[in-house]
Scaffold this motif. Structure first.
Motif, PDB file in Angstrom:
ATOM      1  N   VAL B  25      12.464  -5.907   5.547  1.00  0.00           N
ATOM      2  CA  VAL B  25      13.320  -4.992   6.306  1.00  0.00           C
ATOM      3  C   VAL B  25      13.817  -3.849   5.407  1.00  0.00           C
ATOM      4  O   VAL B  25      13.958  -2.711   5.862  1.00  0.00           O
ATOM      5  CB  VAL B  25      14.512  -5.762   6.921  1.00  0.00           C
ATOM      6  CG1 VAL B  25      15.413  -4.836   7.713  1.00  0.00           C
ATOM      7  CG2 VAL B  25      14.008  -6.881   7.813  1.00  0.00           C
ATOM      8  N   ILE B  26      14.047  -4.181   4.126  1.00  0.00           N
ATOM      9  CA  ILE B  26      14.624  -3.180   3.211  1.00  0.00           C
ATOM     10  C   ILE B  26      13.732  -1.928   3.100  1.00  0.00           C
ATOM     11  O   ILE B  26      14.225  -0.814   3.264  1.00  0.00           O
ATOM     12  CB  ILE B  26      14.923  -3.798   1.824  1.00  0.00           C
ATOM     13  CG1 ILE B  26      15.807  -5.029   1.977  1.00  0.00           C
ATOM     14  CG2 ILE B  26      15.605  -2.769   0.913  1.00  0.00           C
ATOM     15  CD1 ILE B  26      15.937  -5.879   0.730  1.00  0.00           C
ATOM     16  N   PRO B  27      12.414  -2.096   2.865  1.00  0.00           N
ATOM     17  CA  PRO B  27      11.565  -0.887   2.807  1.00  0.00           C
ATOM     18  C   PRO B  27      11.600  -0.090   4.106  1.00  0.00           C
ATOM     19  O   PRO B  27      11.501   1.137   4.093  1.00  0.00           O
ATOM     20  CB  PRO B  27      10.156  -1.456   2.575  1.00  0.00           C
ATOM     21  CG  PRO B  27      10.367  -2.779   1.965  1.00  0.00           C
ATOM     22  CD  PRO B  27      11.639  -3.300   2.550  1.00  0.00           C
ATOM     23  N   PHE B  28      11.759  -0.796   5.218  1.00  0.00           N
ATOM     24  CA  PHE B  28      11.849  -0.128   6.516  1.00  0.00           C
ATOM     25  C   PHE B  28      13.095   0.769   6.547  1.00  0.00           C
ATOM     26  O   PHE B  28      13.052   1.906   7.021  1.00  0.00           O
ATOM     27  CB  PHE B  28      11.911  -1.180   7.630  1.00  0.00           C
ATOM     28  CG  PHE B  28      11.985  -0.610   9.003  1.00  0.00           C
ATOM     29  CD1 PHE B  28      10.865  -0.041   9.597  1.00  0.00           C
ATOM     30  CD2 PHE B  28      13.179  -0.611   9.709  1.00  0.00           C
ATOM     31  CE1 PHE B  28      10.939   0.513  10.873  1.00  0.00           C
ATOM     32  CE2 PHE B  28      13.253  -0.073  10.989  1.00  0.00           C
ATOM     33  CZ  PHE B  28      12.136   0.484  11.569  1.00  0.00           C
ATOM     34  N   VAL B  30      14.568   2.007   3.887  1.00  0.00           N
ATOM     35  CA  VAL B  30      14.297   3.110   2.944  1.00  0.00           C
ATOM     36  C   VAL B  30      13.504   4.209   3.643  1.00  0.00           C
ATOM     37  O   VAL B  30      13.816   5.397   3.516  1.00  0.00           O
ATOM     38  CB  VAL B  30      13.528   2.588   1.695  1.00  0.00           C
ATOM     39  CG1 VAL B  30      13.106   3.750   0.803  1.00  0.00           C
ATOM     40  CG2 VAL B  30      14.376   1.609   0.903  1.00  0.00           C
ATOM     41  N   SER B  31      12.493   3.798   4.423  1.00  0.00           N
ATOM     42  CA  SER B  31      11.673   4.768   5.162  1.00  0.00           C
ATOM     43  C   SER B  31      12.516   5.545   6.167  1.00  0.00           C
ATOM     44  O   SER B  31      12.382   6.761   6.310  1.00  0.00           O
ATOM     45  CB  SER B  31      10.556   4.053   5.915  1.00  0.00           C
ATOM     46  OG  SER B  31       9.521   3.750   5.047  1.00  0.00           O
TER      47      SER B  31
END
Lengths: 445, 37
Positions: B25-28, B30-31
């Motif tokens: 979820v974290i990279p999502f 960030v995006s």
């Protein structure tokens, strides 16, 4: 988000029906969990790469990238990193960070119990090895303590990068991959991108060096507020000595090779590169592959030794190599005094014969896999240098190799990529933890 | 029967997968932040 829901649902389907089970994990299940941890998470971890819009990343490439991340190898098939979405770059770094965390817990809390490759020497409560002081007895407590140290090192590394001039995003991504000894960068040029920032090289060298040390030594140093534990540890001393020795050899190589003065790197850059490859991180600085051919080869060979046992580093590990070297000297002495009882000692304590046999067994298996896998790549048409270095860099969890795989693995065929994936997992699982699952005896018992 | 024997394996792996899925979820986020900026 689809990858999140998919992984979550499968995870819940596995976990919910068996959550009431309170039986202790036995040796058998220990091996299964350790092996499946990397295999399954690498497969599920590949979904975000595979599903990336407008990227044409094949399933093979996605699994390669994910496995390379989780095993902290750092080999990549992606190009144009600077233009990729920040979310994906963060995800790659995060994969390495999580993999690194798993490795520390595996190496310090689980592998010694499984006794893979002489790791029983490092059993915390055994009293026969390095950790004979009062280490937290319960494995969960051990894991928590190590995770806290790992987190603290990552945070300090990030602060260091920020103070050295990196952007916040680069600092957090590189801090994760530095502490994990992973080597993924957010730039195609890797650390050559930060050429005008000498502080970045200094911080990176320091934290790669720290992450290459046995984490239980960090734990004891933190508990006792003393650095004496490091100086008493024979593996740490050998690790430090080797780094100094290889740096000297690499520096002298520039003198003997009449290297152009305009391209001559500074000492800090040589130290950075030696630590980066020696600890199996895999960051590269500007012009590294243009250095005298001897140096990249020397460093690839050095990466076989890798970091200390119980660190995030790959390779055979300094402790094992030290034991083998001591065994060689023991054999020489035995030739002169055939009836003498000459023990092999680590930290002033005799090493059990069983441990030495395990270490030799592990090293033999390591070398057999290196030769066989390299020949498989050659058989498929890849040149000798690229084949050997691709397998060496995958098995040692290093990342960059030589020849066609010096900066990127994209040019390899799908078959070769799968061979490298297998080598990465074998290297990370200390070979035997995976091979044992392939024996009929394991399933019969 | 055999599957029951490996209950603790499923439990541990399932738990790890749940934790791992949340890390996706974290990279999502960030995006999403990158797109907003």
């Amino acid at each position: 988000m689809a990858s999140f829901f998919f992984t979550l649902i499968i995870g819940l389907l596995l976990w919910v029906p068996s959550r009431s089970d309170s039986s202790d994990i036995r040796l058998h299940e220990g091996f299964l969990i350790v092996a499946l941890f990397w295999v399954i998470l690498a497969l599920f971890g590949s979904i975000p790469f595979f599903m990336l819009p407008d990227s044409n990343i094949s399933l093979t490439d996605a699994v390669f990238e994910s496995t390379s991340g989780l095993t902290t190898t750092g080999a990549t098939i992606l190009t144009g990193l600077d233009d990729l979405p920040k979310g994906l770059l963060f995800y790659r770094s995060q994969l390495q960070w999580l993999g690194g965390l798993g490795i520390i817990v595996l190496a310090v809390a689980i592998m010694p119990l499984l006794g893979v490759g002489g790791m029983q020497l490092y059993r915390a409560e055994s009293g026969t090895g390095i950790q004979d002081s009062k280490f937290t007895p319960r494995q969960t407590e051990t894991a928590k303590s190590l995770a806290r140290i790992y987190l603290a090192l990552t945070f300090l590394c990030m602060l260091g990068y920020l103070s050295a001039g990196m952007s916040f995003f680069d600092a957090i991504c590189h801090a994760m991959t530095t502490t994990a000894i992973g080597g993924f960068s957010t730039h195609d040029a890797s650390f050559a991108f930060f050429e005008g920032m000498p502080g970045v090289y200094l911080i990176s060298s320091l934290f790669m060096f720290l992450a290459g040390i046995n984490f239980t030594l960090h734990f004891f140093a933190w508990k006792s507020k003393s650095l004496l534990g490091f100086l008493k540890d024979s593996e740490f001393k050998a690790y430090l000595l080797l780094l100094i020795l290889v740096t000297c050899i690499a520096s002298l190589s520039f003198v003997f090779n009449d290297f152009s003065e305009t391209n001559q790197p500074g000492l800090s850059q040589i130290i950075f590169q030696v630590i980066s490859i020696g600890t199996t991180t895999g960051y590269t600085s500007s012009g590294y592959f243009l250095w005298p051919a001897f140096i990249p080869f020397l460093l690839i060979v050095y990466s076989f030794i890798g970091g200390c046992v119980g660190s995030t580093g790959g390779g055979l590990k300094v402790g094992r190599c030290l034991m083998m070297l001591k065994q060689v000297f023991k054999e020489l002495k035995q030739l002169i005094h055939p009836s003498a009882e000459i023990p092999v000692k680590m930290n002033a304590k005799s090493v059990d014969e069983k441990v030495l046999n395990s270490v030799w067994g592990f090293v033999s298996a390591y070398l057999i896999i290196l030769v066989v896998f390299s020949m498989v790549l050659m058989w498929s048409g890849l040149d000798q240098v690229s084949s050997f270095s691709a397998i060496a860099a995958s098995l040692n969890n290093l990342g960059p190799g030589l020849g066609d795989v010096s900066s990127n693995y994209a040019s390899l065929s799908d078959f070769n990529k799968w061979v490298c994936v297998l080598a990465m997992v074998l290297g990370r699982l200390e070979i035997f933890a995976l091979l044992v699952l392939l024996t009929p005896t394991f399933w019969r018992d | 029967m055999a599957l029951g024997y490996y209950k603790s394996v499923f439990k541990t792996l399932g738990m790890l997968m749940v934790v791992f899925s949340f890390s996706m979820v974290i990279p999502f986020i960030v995006s999403a932040v990158e797109t907003d900026v």
